[in-house]
Design a protein around this motif. Structure first.
Motif, PDB file in Angstrom:
ATOM      1  N   ALA A 204       0.826  -1.209   0.000  1.00 41.30           N
ATOM      2  CA  ALA A 204       0.000   0.000   0.000  1.00 41.30           C
ATOM      3  C   ALA A 204       0.857   1.254   0.000  1.00 41.30           C
ATOM      4  O   ALA A 204       0.482   2.285  -0.580  1.00 41.30           O
ATOM      5  CB  ALA A 204      -0.941  -0.009   1.199  1.00 41.30           C
ATOM      6  N   LEU A 207       1.504   3.118  -3.293  1.00 39.08           N
ATOM      7  CA  LEU A 207       0.466   3.860  -4.005  1.00 39.08           C
ATOM      8  C   LEU A 207       0.808   5.340  -4.133  1.00 39.08           C
ATOM      9  O   LEU A 207       0.385   5.995  -5.083  1.00 39.08           O
ATOM     10  CB  LEU A 207      -0.882   3.694  -3.296  1.00 39.08           C
ATOM     11  CG  LEU A 207      -1.484   2.285  -3.354  1.00 39.08           C
ATOM     12  CD1 LEU A 207      -2.745   2.216  -2.505  1.00 39.08           C
ATOM     13  CD2 LEU A 207      -1.790   1.879  -4.785  1.00 39.08           C
ATOM     14  N   ASN A 210      -0.793   7.842  -6.472  1.00 42.85           N
ATOM     15  CA  ASN A 210      -2.111   7.290  -6.786  1.00 42.85           C
ATOM     16  C   ASN A 210      -3.057   7.460  -5.601  1.00 42.85           C
ATOM     17  O   ASN A 210      -4.229   7.824  -5.775  1.00 42.85           O
ATOM     18  CB  ASN A 210      -1.987   5.813  -7.170  1.00 42.85           C
ATOM     19  CG  ASN A 210      -1.376   5.616  -8.533  1.00 42.85           C
ATOM     20  OD1 ASN A 210      -2.012   5.886  -9.542  1.00 42.85           O
ATOM     21  ND2 ASN A 210      -0.128   5.167  -8.565  1.00 42.85           N
ATOM     22  N   ALA A 211      -2.562   7.199  -4.403  1.00 38.38           N
ATOM     23  CA  ALA A 211      -3.367   7.454  -3.208  1.00 38.38           C
ATOM     24  C   ALA A 211      -3.629   8.950  -3.064  1.00 38.38           C
ATOM     25  O   ALA A 211      -4.727   9.369  -2.671  1.00 38.38           O
ATOM     26  CB  ALA A 211      -2.666   6.920  -1.968  1.00 38.38           C
ATOM     27  N   TYR A 214      -6.529   9.922  -5.131  1.00 37.64           N
ATOM     28  CA  TYR A 214      -7.792   9.539  -4.490  1.00 37.64           C
ATOM     29  C   TYR A 214      -8.130  10.484  -3.336  1.00 37.64           C
ATOM     30  O   TYR A 214      -9.267  10.954  -3.207  1.00 37.64           O
ATOM     31  CB  TYR A 214      -7.733   8.101  -3.985  1.00 37.64           C
ATOM     32  CG  TYR A 214      -8.912   7.775  -3.107  1.00 37.64           C
ATOM     33  CD1 TYR A 214     -10.173   7.586  -3.666  1.00 37.64           C
ATOM     34  CD2 TYR A 214      -8.773   7.715  -1.719  1.00 37.64           C
ATOM     35  CE1 TYR A 214     -11.279   7.329  -2.856  1.00 37.64           C
ATOM     36  CE2 TYR A 214      -9.863   7.470  -0.914  1.00 37.64           C
ATOM     37  CZ  TYR A 214     -11.114   7.278  -1.481  1.00 37.64           C
ATOM     38  OH  TYR A 214     -12.200   7.047  -0.680  1.00 37.64           O
ATOM     39  N   PHE A 215      -7.136  10.766  -2.468  1.00 43.73           N
ATOM     40  CA  PHE A 215      -7.403  11.631  -1.319  1.00 43.73           C
ATOM     41  C   PHE A 215      -7.804  13.040  -1.758  1.00 43.73           C
ATOM     42  O   PHE A 215      -8.563  13.721  -1.076  1.00 43.73           O
ATOM     43  CB  PHE A 215      -6.172  11.695  -0.407  1.00 43.73           C
ATOM     44  CG  PHE A 215      -5.874  10.408   0.311  1.00 43.73           C
ATOM     45  CD1 PHE A 215      -6.883   9.639   0.851  1.00 43.73           C
ATOM     46  CD2 PHE A 215      -4.559   9.968   0.440  1.00 43.73           C
ATOM     47  CE1 PHE A 215      -6.603   8.452   1.517  1.00 43.73           C
ATOM     48  CE2 PHE A 215      -4.263   8.783   1.109  1.00 43.73           C
ATOM     49  CZ  PHE A 215      -5.297   8.028   1.642  1.00 43.73           C
ATOM     50  N   SER A 220     -10.874   6.824  -7.443  1.00 45.60           N
ATOM     51  CA  SER A 220      -9.732   5.925  -7.586  1.00 45.60           C
ATOM     52  C   SER A 220      -9.152   6.044  -8.990  1.00 45.60           C
ATOM     53  O   SER A 220      -9.907   6.048  -9.975  1.00 45.60           O
ATOM     54  CB  SER A 220     -10.153   4.471  -7.347  1.00 45.60           C
ATOM     55  OG  SER A 220     -10.481   4.264  -5.998  1.00 45.60           O
TER      56      SER A 220
END
Length: 405
Positions: A204, A207, A210-211, A214-215, A220
């Motif tokens: 994780a 990410l 990429n995370a 999303y945040f 996503s």
């Protein structure tokens, strides 16, 4: 002298993540004693074909610079031997499911009571706590549950795993980093630590942006194949005779790239002037670039991109990479004489220290190859006692290594 010379690691792990961690520590100079089940040893010894001299290529790739000590943990005498070895070690590594070390009476709190400076590290699939803690964690499963597979592969195809055991290997790297940090801290405090490393946590952590997307957006990221979410053109293109990667990572490289493809009009086009503009206009721009690249062979583009200083890369097979001059000239392919497999080749550690010349490595061990030497030298167990332990099914030794008396 290597950085971890004088550090003894008791490695109770098997398969990939733990053995990769302990190999990294061994490459740095640590003495690694690999504890194996006496009958079959590390599970990865049977992962094949291919095999060489009875040893799997899989096992041979991640177990150099270790001694093999075959001890039966189903026997109380075997557990006691491990407990005594831990008392004389700096690090103990395992990748059993949560609760296993406690059931054996080898949990970190008990071991540190006898050896306060001992650093213990437990690798698991999902961590020591939580609703998934007891689930078995395998690389494929973790790649899927970490979100990595969902963003890997063709946008119109299925989720795709990365072509190597990335979850196992990354976890091994993080575990070795945690252990070296704990060793550094111990020089100040004199006390050991317990390190909990979860494969899911490690994957994780990859990410990153990429995370972040999303945040920031609440959405996503989707699979993009070989394209980049925030840079264009930064992907794989097909030349007339094969594939190559081109990475136009900023506005400077964009201007240079337009010179390479002889399209100054693209550099002057306001739709593509800035990095964010090129991302927004990806659907129009990439097909134009792809058409241009397809007209010439890879060698043509590689020569021109190299001269211009634009990031590029050929797409090599594993074999081509293993034979690449850039790697072999840096000593990244090493050879070791093995007692049954002949000459074993490995990919070397990527770390380079300024005072080290050509590293010497010991080959991956045969099962129980060093049991007698380890137990005799560290615990003072005599040859007669070793024979008795063998007959009781507690240990496995290679007869030629057992001392007399």
């Amino acid at each position: 002298m290597k950085p971890l010379a004088g550090i003894r690691v008791l490695d109770m792990s098997r398969v990939v993540s733990g053995p990769f961690c302990s190999m990294l520590l061994g490459d740095l100079g640590a003495e690694v004693i690999k504890i194996e089940e006496p009958e079959h040893g590390d599970d990865s010894r049977s992962f094949g074909p291919p095999f060489s001299g009875g040893e799997s290529a899989y096992f041979l790739s991640i177990n150099r610079n270790k001694s093999s000590c075959a001890i039966n943990l189903r026997k109380a005498e075997g557990v006691d031997i491990v407990r005594r070895l831990a008392k004389q070690s700096d690090v103990l590594l395992d990748n059993f499911r949560p609760g296993t070390m406690e059931r054996l009476g080898l949990d970190h709190s008990k071991l540190r009571a006898a050896n306060p400076s001992l650093i213990t590290c437990s690798i698991t699939g999902f961590g020591q706590k939580g609703k998934d803690a007891l689930r078995p964690g395998y690389d494929l499963i973790i790649q899927g549950e970490s979100g990595i597979m969902d963003i890997t592969g063709d946008p119109n195809g299925p989720p795709t795993k990365i072509g190597t055991s990335i979850a196992d290997l990354l976890t091994g790297q993080f575990a070795s980093q945690g252990i070296t940090a704990a060793l550094l801290e111990r020089t100040r405090t004199g006390k050991g630590r317990h390190i909990d490393v979860s494969m899911l946590d490690c994957m994780a952590s990859l990410l990153t942006f990429n995370a972040g997307i999303y945040f920031t957006t609440g959405r996503s990221p989707e699979r993009r194949g070989n394209t980049h979410a925030t840079i264009t053109p930064y992907e794989t293109f097909k030349a007339s005779d094969g594939w190559l990667n081109i990475g136009v990572a900023n506005d400077k490289f964009w201007r240079l790239f337009c010179e390479v493809i002889e399209r100054p009009d693209l550099a002057a086009d306001p739709r593509y002037a800035k990095a964010a503009d090129r991302v927004r206009s990806r659907g129009e721009l990439v097909p134009v670039v792809a058409d241009i690249v397809s007209t010439r062979p890879r060698g043509h583009w590689i020569d021109r991109l190299r001269t211009a200083g634009v990031p590029y890369g050929d797409i090599r097979s594993v074999g081509e990479t293993c034979e690449a001059e850039q790697l072999t000239s840096r000593g990244m392919v090493i050879e070791m004489p093995h007692p049954t497999a002949g000459t074993v080749k490995n990919i070397n550690s990527p770390l380079r220290f300024d005072d080290q010349g050509n590293d010497q490595h010991t080959p991956p061990p045969l099962l129980g190859q060093h049991t007698a030497a380890v137990l005799h030298e560290l615990l003072g167990i005599s040859g007669d006692r070793l024979h008795a332990l063998i007959s009781l099914g507690v240990v496995r030794c290679r007869e030629a290594e057992i001392p007399h008396g």
